[in-house]
Design an enzyme around this catalytic site. Structure first.
Site, mmCIF file in Angstrom:
data_model
loop_
_atom_site.group_PDB
_atom_site.id
_atom_site.type_symbol
_atom_site.label_atom_id
_atom_site.label_comp_id
_atom_site.label_asym_id
_atom_site.label_seq_id
_atom_site.Cartn_x
_atom_site.Cartn_y
_atom_site.Cartn_z
ATOM 1 N N LYS A 119 47.370 32.495 29.615
ATOM 2 C CA LYS A 119 46.910 33.788 30.131
ATOM 3 C C LYS A 119 48.102 34.496 30.740
ATOM 4 O O LYS A 119 49.020 33.842 31.245
ATOM 5 C CB LYS A 119 45.823 33.589 31.208
ATOM 6 C CG LYS A 119 44.968 34.799 31.423
ATOM 7 C CD LYS A 119 43.918 34.931 30.339
ATOM 8 C CE LYS A 119 43.055 36.157 30.523
ATOM 9 N NZ LYS A 119 41.916 36.150 29.568
HETATM 10 P P1 NAD Z 1 37.920 46.095 30.247
HETATM 11 O O1 NAD Z 1 39.055 46.459 31.138
HETATM 12 O O2 NAD Z 1 37.839 46.683 28.885
HETATM 13 O O3 NAD Z 1 36.513 46.405 30.976
HETATM 14 C C1 NAD Z 1 36.193 45.931 32.249
HETATM 15 C C2 NAD Z 1 34.939 46.668 32.724
HETATM 16 O O4 NAD Z 1 34.495 46.096 33.952
HETATM 17 C C3 NAD Z 1 35.149 48.156 32.986
HETATM 18 O O5 NAD Z 1 33.979 48.865 32.606
HETATM 19 C C4 NAD Z 1 35.306 48.213 34.507
HETATM 20 O O6 NAD Z 1 34.986 49.484 35.030
HETATM 21 C C5 NAD Z 1 34.316 47.158 34.895
HETATM 22 N N1 NAD Z 1 34.467 46.594 36.226
HETATM 23 C C6 NAD Z 1 35.584 46.182 36.849
HETATM 24 N N2 NAD Z 1 35.285 45.719 38.063
HETATM 25 C C7 NAD Z 1 33.936 45.838 38.189
HETATM 26 C C8 NAD Z 1 33.013 45.519 39.209
HETATM 27 N N3 NAD Z 1 33.419 44.983 40.344
HETATM 28 N N4 NAD Z 1 31.696 45.782 38.994
HETATM 29 C C9 NAD Z 1 31.276 46.316 37.838
HETATM 30 N N5 NAD Z 1 32.103 46.615 36.844
HETATM 31 C C10 NAD Z 1 33.414 46.395 37.029
HETATM 32 O O7 NAD Z 1 37.944 44.493 30.173
HETATM 33 P P2 NAD Z 1 37.232 43.571 29.089
HETATM 34 O O8 NAD Z 1 38.220 43.239 28.040
HETATM 35 O O9 NAD Z 1 35.895 44.134 28.739
HETATM 36 O O10 NAD Z 1 37.047 42.230 29.942
HETATM 37 C C11 NAD Z 1 35.899 41.999 30.765
HETATM 38 C C12 NAD Z 1 35.780 40.501 31.016
HETATM 39 O O11 NAD Z 1 35.631 39.836 29.752
HETATM 40 C C13 NAD Z 1 36.985 39.842 31.675
HETATM 41 O O12 NAD Z 1 36.541 38.780 32.486
HETATM 42 C C14 NAD Z 1 37.766 39.289 30.499
HETATM 43 O O13 NAD Z 1 38.625 38.224 30.864
HETATM 44 C C15 NAD Z 1 36.622 38.830 29.632
HETATM 45 N N6 NAD Z 1 36.953 38.632 28.213
HETATM 46 C C16 NAD Z 1 37.463 39.651 27.464
HETATM 47 C C17 NAD Z 1 37.731 39.439 26.118
HETATM 48 C C18 NAD Z 1 38.218 40.545 25.211
HETATM 49 O O14 NAD Z 1 38.297 40.305 23.993
HETATM 50 N N7 NAD Z 1 38.506 41.728 25.715
HETATM 51 C C19 NAD Z 1 37.513 38.181 25.545
HETATM 52 C C20 NAD Z 1 36.981 37.164 26.339
HETATM 53 C C21 NAD Z 1 36.711 37.411 27.680
#
Ligand code: NAD
Length: 429
Positions: A119
């Site tokens: 990561k």
């Molecule tokens: P992103 O930046 O695209 O979206 C994050 C979202 O969460 C945004 O809408 C933001 O406004 C919101 N957010 C942030 N803090 C918040 C809070 N306290 N309350 C409510 N909403 C909040 O990120 P993402 O890629 O969608 O990642 C989200 C999660 O999924 C993370 O934990 C990431 O590690 C995990 N993840 C992502 C992927 C991927 O392919 N992008 C894969 C596996 C896991």
């Protein structure tokens, strides 16, 4: 004292990163104890193979200079190159990155993707920087890490605050420094430079697939189900869409600015359009604003936390009314909350299974790039579906056989595979 104990914070007022790492280490300890492994193997599995911290001097658009901090933790590479997202967030810490890297190791092993876990993170709030500044930060980070990145070494992908443009900059920087084009150094890159069809929605598609399997498991038909989704970013927004497409009524969604609620169900397509214009779910005309914390305790069949770590914790877990929690985010449920939810009979589908769709299609992207032969979107989605359902079935069966939770079962399966790789390879020298 073992290395594991030294690295586990003992105070009750841990930072979110320390919390995440303590939880990751406790999950590993459970699996190690159940599998009967000794201290040496435990320490090996608990320790990151390589941790890199870099300073990133940034020339701002106004001519001033500031220095950001970047991390890359490569937790384990016994089963192949390391793989994991790159996060841009002001809250990034080394402990958070350590926890996320360890979870990536288990996720790859669980879904039988031939990678170890890694990561990365940069301490930056990307909303406060111009595109040019973000490009300079990304290129400097990639350049500093060049020696430890590569298609056979460590392959970043998008995560919170980064996207396919970020991956394109890393790919270009790495390639220019290498002297030739190296598309396989990142996944989640644009299709025009070797990305895979279906990658951008893969995590969300996988989240929706296991959520539907979990609803079936608790005998709730999708068309009779209600859901709340926390986070409307890359994972949450499309997960909400896929669930709505399957007939699930999405009654609430939130982002970092607030939450909206509609008991008759949100029109997710129109909500997408609203967010594309305004940058937030707030102000959506066909919904009521709601307290974002209350979203987590709504009386729904399905709760999908798809934002950040630690949102289901000792303070609110007792109030959770969902029947099923599907972890779109990494580490959204603390260890204390896990215990409370278990006591309440809430089915928690763990992150290392639920959000594995992204790394599965990242693996497909790497395979396609290595062969320089690209698959149709139907092929990608079919293979993703097969792997997600195989993962779901294996975890449910193991959980039932051993009488343990889905998270415990998923971790045990994964840790066993990684330990086997260590044991068969032996120790050098
Ligand atoms: P992103 O930046 O695209 O979206 C994050 C979202 O969460 C945004 O809408 C933001 O406004 C919101 N957010 C942030 N803090 C918040 C809070 N306290 N309350 C409510 N909403 C909040 O990120 P993402 O890629 O969608 O990642 C989200 C999660 O999924 C993370 O934990 C990431 O590690 C995990 N993840 C992502 C992927 C991927 O392919 N992008 C894969 C596996 C896991």
């Amino acid at each position: 004292m073992t290395q594991t104990e030294e690295r586990t914070p003992t105070t009750t007022d841990r930072s979110p990163g320390e919390h995440a790492l303590a939880d990751a280490l406790a999950q590993l300890k459970f699996a190690v104890d159940l599998l009967g492994y000794g201290d040496g193997l435990h320490q090996l599995l608990a320790s990151a193979r390589r941790e890199t911290r870099v300073s990133i001097p940034l020339r701002r658009d106004d001519g001033t200079m500031e220095v950001l901090t970047g991390y890359r933790v490569q937790h384990n590479f016994s089963r192949g190159p390391t793989k994991g997202g790159l996060r841009y967030s002001p809250d990034v810490s080394l402990d958070e990155v350590r926890a996320l890297a360890m979870w990536m190791t288990w996720k790859c092993a669980l879904l039988d993707v031939p990678y170890g876990g890694a990561k990365g993170g940069v301490t930056i709030d990307p909303r406060l920087y111009s595109k040019g500044e973000l490009e300079r930060v990304t290129r400097r980070y990639a350049s500093e890490l060049q020696p430890v990145l590569g298609p056979d070494k460590d392959i970043p992908a998008p995560d919170i605050g980064t996207d396919e443009q970020t991956m394109a900059w890393i790919m270009d920087t790495y390639s220019v420094n290498a002297g030739y084009t190296v598309p396989g150094v990142v996944t989640g890159k644009p299709v025009s430079i070797g990305g895979s069809l279906g990658r951008s929605t893969a995590t969300s598609r996988g989240v929706a697939q296991v959520a539907l399997a979990a609803l079936q498991h608790v005998r709730v038909a999708p068309t009779a189900a209600t859901a709340a989704v926390q986070g409307f970013g890359k994972v949450g927004a499309s997960a909400a869409q896929f669930l709505a497409d399957a007939g699930v009524r999405i009654v609430a969604v939130s982002d970092q600015y607030g939450a909206v609620h509609a008991s008759n169900g949100l029109d997710v397509v129109r909500l997408h359009e609203h967010v594309a214009v305004t940058g937030t779910v707030l102000g959506f005309a066909d919904a009521e604003p709601m307290d974002p914390d209350s979203l987590l305790t709504l009386d729904v069949d399905l709760l999908v936390p798809a934002a950040v770590e630690g949102v289901l914790n000792a303070a609110n877990a007792a109030d959770v009314r969902a029947t099923v929690v599907v972890e779109g985010a990494n580490g959204p449920t603390t260890a204390e909350a896990d215990q409370i939810l278990r006591g309440k009979g809430v089915l928690v589908v763990p992150d290392i299974l639920a959000n594995a769709g992204g790394v599965i299609v990242s693996y497909f992207e790497w395979v396609q790039g290595n062969q320089a032969y690209w698959w149709s979107v139907e092929e990608v989605e079919e293979r993703l579906h097969q792997r997600m359902l195989a993962g779901w079935t294996a975890v449910v069966e193991s959980s039932q056989q051993l009488g343990i939770t889905l998270r415990e079962a998923a971790t045990v399966i994964a840790v066993q595979r990684v330990a086997e790789a260590h044991q068969i390879r032996g120790l050098y020298p």
